[in-house]
Design a protein around this motif. Structure first.
Motif, short mmCIF file in Angstrom:
data_model
loop_
_atom_site.label_atom_id
_atom_site.label_comp_id
_atom_site.label_asym_id
_atom_site.label_seq_id
_atom_site.Cartn_x
_atom_site.Cartn_y
_atom_site.Cartn_z
N SER A 192 0.82 -1.21 0.00
CA SER A 192 0.00 0.00 0.00
C SER A 192 0.85 1.26 0.00
CB SER A 192 -0.91 0.02 1.23
OG SER A 192 -0.14 0.12 2.42
N LEU A 193 0.23 2.38 -0.33
CA LEU A 193 0.92 3.66 -0.31
C LEU A 193 1.44 3.96 1.09
CD1 LEU A 193 1.75 6.33 -1.64
CD2 LEU A 193 -0.55 7.20 -1.14
N GLU A 194 0.65 3.65 2.09
CA GLU A 194 1.08 3.89 3.48
C GLU A 194 2.40 3.20 3.78
OE1 GLU A 194 -0.45 2.99 8.07
OE2 GLU A 194 -1.66 2.36 6.35
N LEU A 198 6.24 4.65 4.43
CA LEU A 198 7.00 4.28 5.62
C LEU A 198 8.42 3.86 5.24
CD1 LEU A 198 7.26 3.70 8.64
CD2 LEU A 198 6.28 1.43 8.21
N THR A 199 8.56 3.05 4.21
CA THR A 199 9.91 2.66 3.78
C THR A 199 10.71 3.87 3.31
OG1 THR A 199 9.25 2.17 1.49
CG2 THR A 199 9.08 0.39 3.08
#
Length: 554
Positions: A192-194, A198-199
């Motif tokens: 996901s975009l989330e 985060l990465t």
């Protein structure tokens, strides 16, 4: 410097989504070439003061369920058969309830390489009896022979099995089929975009700015017509993936990230590999210089790759391999805005960069899928806030031999023991610059600054303002040293606490740390009554400092 508590992986379902297993226990820091027969000689003091505490912290915080035993031997005993470490320390002292698994070859090497037993049956018996519950390799199939010959009993094997099964129960492996709540999570959630953001954040916050003469960075994208991206690591996913990695839906290299931003500003990007990490070939030097001359700014991305830092491999130099340094020298000679990004898992030391002081210098480790985070740093959409997780020596003469595990032998190993007068580092542990300007607007205050009880709560406080032009993060590090200490086994200095704080432009914040002297490692062996010096900065540079007096008669 960080860990996640195991409870955080349980979420709302009551079973573990992830079973954390850390390797290798213990004292497995090299040499890697010859590791299957290497015997690390380590004093009990170094074991207890340096090598064991980080593992105890993980266990005390319930951050791991499993541990992989090491490959080499410690003080004459193969790690997969080391009852003192795997049973006496791990289970009896620390009350570790998880399992221990060997790597894939060490159980056989108990007999084959170390000749610690006469037969393989004896090797598997002594391994499981010493607390090594699971074998990554196939040698444990000989346990039935070991039982038959009386080398091990069923109670020992049942204990090992129970430890391994416990982790499977904790992760829901034996729950009815179809009831695992995690099995229905689609890849679209994982990817996901989330999670991508985060990465990207992790990469961004880990980049370390080492020098930035004349504020070369960040590059002003609005004033650039062309940027030259040079170097063997610019467009190579092997410096992102390294070994033992997953595969994302899309790799974004450093070059990809730069092109994505440049496209939005109508900036042309030219690229060539320039120099090799593997050999001294200069065949692409002319092309690299030509592109550099034609461009407004230049970025070199180089360093190491997995072939220099994988299993069975040891480096014999801290220098950049191949023809990278020679090409960098040629580019520096062009006197153009120039930044160097070093990607490696261990220190690269080139004092020429610092002495010349004509290029911005950044370091980061192998960074996964998100090369776009690097581009954001280069163009100022993010601000560097990382700090070095190791010391970068001037050269190998400042380092102890790789097979010497002594901490305090001159000039000292790691920032904790290193004598900075004897071996001044190129960059110290904890070092890292910012594009913004952080100013300490108060002294380091310690309250109380005099105590007669080791259980007194001590509070340190300092005020900092961000006077620079960027919203930025800053890592505040609190170090200490016991003045007039005479115990040579103990560290000279140590990081006590740290925190990363976000500052808006012109924002002022007060940062506090709270601790007790009794909880400082090995304080019961230090010069007490006495004086402890504290400072804010990195392991070498002291931006603000204060002292605490311990006087039992006051």
């Amino acid at each position: 410097m960080g860990y996640a508590k195991l409870e955080d992986t349980q979420l709302e379902y009551g079973i573990y989504k992830v079973i954390p297993v850390i390797r290798h226990f213990i004292d497995y820091d090299g040499p890697d070439n010859g590791r299957f027969s290497f015997n690390a000689i380590i004093s009990d003091a170094d074991l207890r003061i340096t090598y064991l505490p980080v593992w105890k912290k993980l266990i005390d915080e319930k951050a791991i369920v499993g541990i992989m035993s090491a490959i080499s031997a410690v003080n004459g005993i193969p790690s997969a058969a080391n009852k003192y470490l795997l049973n006496d320390v791990l289970r009896n002292e620390w009350n570790f309830t998880g399992y221990v698994i060997s790597d894939c070859d060490p159980v056989a090497d108990i007999q084959k390489s170390f000749h610690y037993t006469a037969t393989l049956e004896q090797a598997v018996a002594i391994s499981v009896s010493s607390g090594n519950d699971i074998n990554c390799g196939g040698e444990f199939k000989l346990l039935h022979q070991a039982i038959k010959h009386g080398f091990v009993n069923f109670d020992t094997i049942n204990l090992a099995i129970s430890r391994g099964l416990r982790s499977r129960f904790l992760s829901g492996n034996f729950d009815p089929i179809g009831t695992d709540p995690y099995s229905s999570i689609p890849y679209s959630i994982v990817d996901s975009l989330e999670h991508k953001l985060l990465t990207k954040q992790i990469v961004s916050e880990s980049i370390v700015l080492l020098q930035n003469p004349k504020q070369i960075l960040p590059f002003d994208i609005t004033k650039i017509k062309q940027i030259a991206v040079i170097g063997p690591s610019s467009n190579d996913i092997t410096v992102q993936a390294h070994t033992y990695h997953g595969t994302p839906s899309k790799w974004i290299t450093t070059l990809d990230g730069i092109k994505s931003i440049a496209l939005k500003y109508n900036v042309n990007v030219v690229y060539t590999w320039g120099a090799s990490r593997r050999n001294n070939s200069d065949e692409d030097f002319p092309h690299a210089i030509e592109l550099s001359i034609e461009s407004d700014i230049i970025l070199f991305v180089g360093g190491l790759d997995e072939s220099f830092e994988e299993e069975d491999t040891d480096r014999n130099t801290l220098e950049l391999p191949g023809g990278q340094l020679e090409l960098i020298k040629l580019i520096i000679g062009l006197n153009k805005p120039f930044a160097i990004l070093i990607i490696s898992g261990s220190p690269i030391s080139e004092p020429f960069f610092v002495n010349k002081n004509q290029a911005a210098l950044l370091w980061m480790s192998y960074f996964g899928q998100s090369g776009d985070a690097i581009a954001d740093i280069l163009f100022g959409f993010s601000v560097p806030s990382g700090c070095l997780p190791f010391t970068i020596p001037m050269n190998t003469s400042q380092m102890l031999p790789i097979d010497d595990y002594s901490m305090n032998k001159s000039p000292g190993r790691t920032y904790r023991y290193l004598n900075y007068n004897q071996a001044p580092p190129l960059f110290p542990f904890g070092y890292g610059l910012s594009y913004s300007k952080f100013t300490f607007i108060s002294k380091l205050i310690i309250f109380p600054n005099k105590i007669n009880n080791l259980d007194t709560d001590i509070i340190t406080n300092i005020s900092i303002i961000n006077e620079g032009p960027f919203r930025a993060q800053y890592v505040i590090q609190l170090y200490y040293e016991f003045l007039n200490s005479t115990v040579i086994e103990l560290p000279i200095r140590e990081l006590l606490q740290f925190t990363k704080i976000t500052f808006e432009k012109n924002e002022q914040k007060s940062i506090s740390f709270t601790f007790r002297i009794r909880n400082i490692p090995n304080s019961n062996r230090q010069q007490i009554p006495g004086i402890i010096n504290f400072w804010i900065g990195n392991s070498r540079d002291r931006y603000a400092q204060a002292t605490l007096v311990i006087d039992f008669d006051s």
